[in-house]
Design a protein around this motif. Structure first.
Motif, short mmCIF file in Angstrom:
data_model
loop_
_atom_site.label_atom_id
_atom_site.label_comp_id
_atom_site.label_asym_id
_atom_site.label_seq_id
_atom_site.Cartn_x
_atom_site.Cartn_y
_atom_site.Cartn_z
N THR A 60 36.34 42.02 32.00
CA THR A 60 37.31 40.70 30.61
C THR A 60 37.42 41.49 29.78
N ASP A 61 36.70 43.12 29.47
CA ASP A 61 37.08 43.93 28.23
C ASP A 61 37.60 44.89 29.17
N HIS A 62 38.52 45.49 30.10
CA HIS A 62 39.62 45.99 30.11
C HIS A 62 40.88 45.87 29.28
N ALA A 63 41.11 46.95 29.04
CA ALA A 63 42.64 47.02 28.36
C ALA A 63 43.75 45.94 29.03
N LEU A 64 43.55 45.86 29.92
CA LEU A 64 45.12 44.84 30.42
C LEU A 64 44.34 43.19 30.75
N ALA A 65 42.94 43.12 30.89
CA ALA A 65 42.62 42.51 30.52
C ALA A 65 43.15 41.24 29.10
N GLN A 66 43.23 42.30 28.12
CA GLN A 66 43.53 41.80 26.65
C GLN A 66 44.89 41.12 26.63
N SER A 115 30.38 42.35 41.59
CA SER A 115 29.56 42.66 41.02
C SER A 115 30.03 44.16 40.38
N LEU A 116 30.81 44.96 40.76
CA LEU A 116 31.02 46.49 41.09
C LEU A 116 32.41 45.81 39.59
N VAL A 117 32.69 45.33 39.51
CA VAL A 117 33.67 45.41 38.66
C VAL A 117 33.04 45.13 37.36
N ARG A 118 32.24 43.72 37.88
CA ARG A 118 31.45 42.78 36.51
C ARG A 118 30.80 44.48 35.49
N GLU A 119 30.71 45.02 36.58
CA GLU A 119 29.95 46.03 35.76
C GLU A 119 30.71 47.05 35.34
N VAL A 160 32.57 49.23 36.81
CA VAL A 160 33.15 50.40 37.41
C VAL A 160 34.66 50.37 37.47
N GLY A 161 35.35 49.92 37.58
CA GLY A 161 36.55 49.95 38.22
C GLY A 161 37.15 48.06 38.11
N VAL A 162 38.63 48.29 38.80
CA VAL A 162 39.15 47.22 38.45
C VAL A 162 39.38 46.92 40.44
N THR A 163 40.01 45.85 40.98
CA THR A 163 40.38 45.54 42.36
C THR A 163 41.22 44.50 42.55
N LEU A 164 41.56 44.57 43.82
CA LEU A 164 42.38 43.99 43.87
C LEU A 164 42.22 42.94 45.33
N VAL A 165 42.04 42.09 45.35
CA VAL A 165 41.42 41.19 46.26
C VAL A 165 42.69 39.45 46.67
N PRO A 166 42.35 38.71 48.10
CA PRO A 166 42.88 37.84 48.95
C PRO A 166 42.86 36.58 47.81
N GLN A 174 32.25 31.28 40.56
CA GLN A 174 32.03 31.48 39.30
C GLN A 174 31.87 32.53 38.49
N ARG A 175 33.37 32.42 37.38
CA ARG A 175 34.39 34.39 37.02
C ARG A 175 33.54 34.73 35.82
N LYS A 176 32.62 34.72 35.30
CA LYS A 176 32.23 35.13 33.95
C LYS A 176 32.12 36.64 33.84
N GLY A 177 32.29 37.15 33.32
CA GLY A 177 33.37 38.51 33.49
C GLY A 177 33.96 39.13 33.26
N LEU A 178 35.06 37.97 34.64
CA LEU A 178 35.90 38.96 35.32
C LEU A 178 37.47 38.02 34.40
N ARG A 179 38.64 38.74 34.89
CA ARG A 179 39.67 38.36 34.38
C ARG A 179 40.33 37.62 35.26
N VAL A 180 40.98 37.58 36.16
CA VAL A 180 41.72 37.44 37.62
C VAL A 180 43.51 37.27 37.07
N MET A 181 44.33 38.21 37.33
CA MET A 181 45.76 37.97 36.96
C MET A 181 46.78 38.15 38.22
N PRO A 182 47.86 37.95 38.31
CA PRO A 182 48.58 37.49 39.58
C PRO A 182 49.60 39.54 39.08
#
Length: 289
Positions: A170-176, A230-234, A236-242, A249-257
């Motif tokens: 959630t604190d990533h620049a793209l997530a703002q 878990s690693l994204v929340r910490e 470590v990096g971003v990811t791409l998932v189905p 539970q998406r606390k700490g995560l920003r999901v974007m299309p």
């Protein structure tokens, strides 16, 4: 236009009080179920449910419609039972291989319905990777397999599809960016990356390669989606998932299309060299219905 799946979904929502739970019961994704419910209400020109954060409850009119839907589905089951009792029971076995997510979340409820329709057919499922599915099919060791993005030359019965979604801290620049913002695949793959595969060959690396892009900074590669989150929340990096793999539970995560949507399609396919058995044909016919 409404079909039996819509009416089964309507009753399932009433029984479970949740579109998400109802979707799993009838074998649909949550997004597809939400769209189907909205389509039913639009077609009927009436609101059938009120939606709250934790439950979905029928309106007064919805209760009447649901009651009639139960009568209709009950009558259909009676017709099927009458026909089944009047003909010899179809017997046999079906061996199906699938990767875990589709097997657990999508195929399982369909097989439950199939068992009710064809109690004389024994279905065995194998939990394997998508590459192993093709190997087993080509070796004729299974009757049917769930394949991602099947090739045109394979006769396939499509089960469903979902979108690939970017997941960032959630604190990533793209997530703002604003709530309705998207992110390009190119921009995403340039970030420090957690490569999540889910045990499948279709993942961020293959999607990037198909678009002529390269993952430049893979910090870690994991098989399990939950490990990636878990690693994204910490940080470590971003990811791409189905979309199907996204956590509740998406606390700490920003999901974007993605700016240019990418989807994956999953389908049941049979052996490339022999026709399906009578039992397998019965399952495929039920899915086509």
């Amino acid at each position: 236009m409404m079909n039996l799946m819509h009416w089964r979904l309507l009753v399932a929502v009433a029984d479970h009080g949740s579109i998400t739970a109802a979707a799993e019961r009838v074998g649909m994704t949550q997004s597809a179920a939400s769209q189907a419910m909205a389509g039913m209400e639009a077609t009927l020109g009436a609101q059938l449910f009120t939606r709250a954060p934790r439950n979905t409850l029928p309106t007064a009119l919805g209760l009447s419609v649901i009651e009639q839907a139960r009568v209709m589905l009950g009558a259909l089951q009676t017709i099927r039972s009458t026909v089944d009792e009047a003909r010899p029971m179809l017997r046999g076995t079906i061996r199906i291989a699938s990767f875990p997510m589709v097997l657990a979340r999508f195929l399982a409820p369909l097989l439950q319905r199939f068992a009710q329709l064809y109690p004389g057919i024994e279905v065995t499922t194998l939990d394997v990777t998508d590459t192993e599915v093709l190997t087993l099919l080509d070796a004729e060791l299974i009757d049917l397999g769930v394949v991602l993005n099947p090739k045109p030359e394979r006769k396939a019965t499509v089960l469903g599809r979902d979108l690939w979604m970017a997941v960032l801290p959630t604190d990533h620049a793209l997530a703002q960016r604003p709530a309705d913002a998207s992110v390009s695949l190119e921009a995403l793959l340039e970030q420090p990356f957690v490569l999540a595969t889910g045990g499948c060959t279709a993942n961020a690396r293959s999607l990037g390669a198909a678009a002529g892009l390269t993952l430049r900074d893979i910090r870690v590669e994991v098989r399990e989606w939950n490990s990636a989150f878990s690693l994204v929340r910490e940080g470590v990096g971003v990811t791409l998932v189905p979309e199907m793999a996204l956590p509740a539970q998406r606390k700490g995560l920003r999901v974007m299309p993605l700016t240019v949507p990418l989807h994956r399609e999953f389908a049941l396919v049979g052996s490339p060299t022999r026709a399906p058995s009578a039992a397998a044909s019965a399952l495929l016919a039920m899915l086509a219905d």
